[in-house]
Scaffold this motif. Structure first.
Motif: not given
Length: 281
Positions: A167-172, A174, A194
């Protein structure tokens, strides 16, 4: 005619967290005692007034008398120590296994596709179903009891770690790749912060299940432990001893959960969450 418009960015004051007075910090845990104490006093009054004989559900005064007798005889300390050791060792083993396997399955897609279906199938097995198998494999002594507790702790920790990583934000992630972080650096600087909040919750759930599984573990021919007190009270027809064991389970379980929450609080100090600001009034 020309007009010069000056655009000024609104000034946003930095959020300030008011320091909670010591009296408020002390009152919060005491407030949690209000409900159980009220129920205990109400039941004591019902028995004292003669509206219940208190035979099957003894009043708190009789329960506390039973606890005091067990403490004077030295039995209480022996049973509590035995159960604490079992839960502590089983919790440690379950946390290590759940953290390692959950981290592997959460970070590595191939491992998740290979391992996760089997783990999810094993998770559906009731705790009592493991008892005869562990007795057959590991005997009736401490090894089988600790193994059963470790199994109970393993599943929530595994699910918490795996789910938190996924569930870690993909944008982070990237952003970490843009800065060309290596695998270990990505884990340390992106994934670990995270994952920590969900991991702490998984630890607390695992600890609660560890206390639940220790009862099933101590049904396996135990001669010591709080679970043994439950069985002994049931066989000898001592409801006060049964309720006393339940009260001790609840008290120690809450105390260990509080210690775990307290010990992990520094890891989450960076959070600016709703709860850290006092929550709703």
């Amino acid at each position: 005619m020309t007009m010069t418009a000056e655009l000024q960015a609104p000034t946003v004051a930095a959020p300030q967290t008011a320091r909670t007075p010591w009296s408020t910090r002390l009152a919060r845990p005491l407030l949690g005692l209000l409900l159980p104490l009220s129920l205990a006093l109400a039941w004591e009054f019902l028995v004292w007034a003669g509206w219940s004989n208190g035979r099957l559900v003894p009043p708190p005064s009789k329960v506390f008398t039973t606890i005091a007798e067990l403490a004077r005889s030295g039995e209480l300390a022996r049973h509590i120590t035995t159960t604490l050791i079992r839960v502590g060792v089983g919790f440690g083993l379950g946390v290590v296994a759940g953290t390692v396997l959950g981290g592997i399955c959460g970070y590595w897609g191939l491992a998740r596709r290979l391992i996760d279906p089997t783990v999810q199938a094993l998770r559906a097995i009731p705790s009592i179903a493991w008892v005869p198998l562990f007795i057959l494999w590991l005997g009736i002594f401490e090894t089988s009891k600790v193994a059963l507790i470790a199994v109970g702790v393993f599943f929530p920790v595994y699910l918490g770690v795996t789910g938190a990583i996924l569930s870690v934000d993909r944008k982070i992630v990237e952003v970490g790749r843009i800065f060309r972080l290596s695998g270990p650096a990505m884990i340390r600087r992106i994934l670990l912060p995270a994952v920590l909040p969900a991991y702490v919750v998984a630890l607390r759930v695992g600890l609660g299940l560890g206390w639940m599984f220790v009862v099933a573990a101590e049904f396996m021919g135990a001669s010591e432990g709080l679970g043994y007190l439950l069985i002994d009270g049931q066989q000898l027809g001592k409801p006060a001893q049964i309720v006393a064991a339940i009260v001790i389970f609840a008290t120690i379980g809450k105390a260990t959960d509080w210690l775990l929450e307290l010990s992990t609080a520094p890891l989450l100090r960076w959070q600016d969450s709703f709860a850290r600001q006092g929550g709703a009034a």
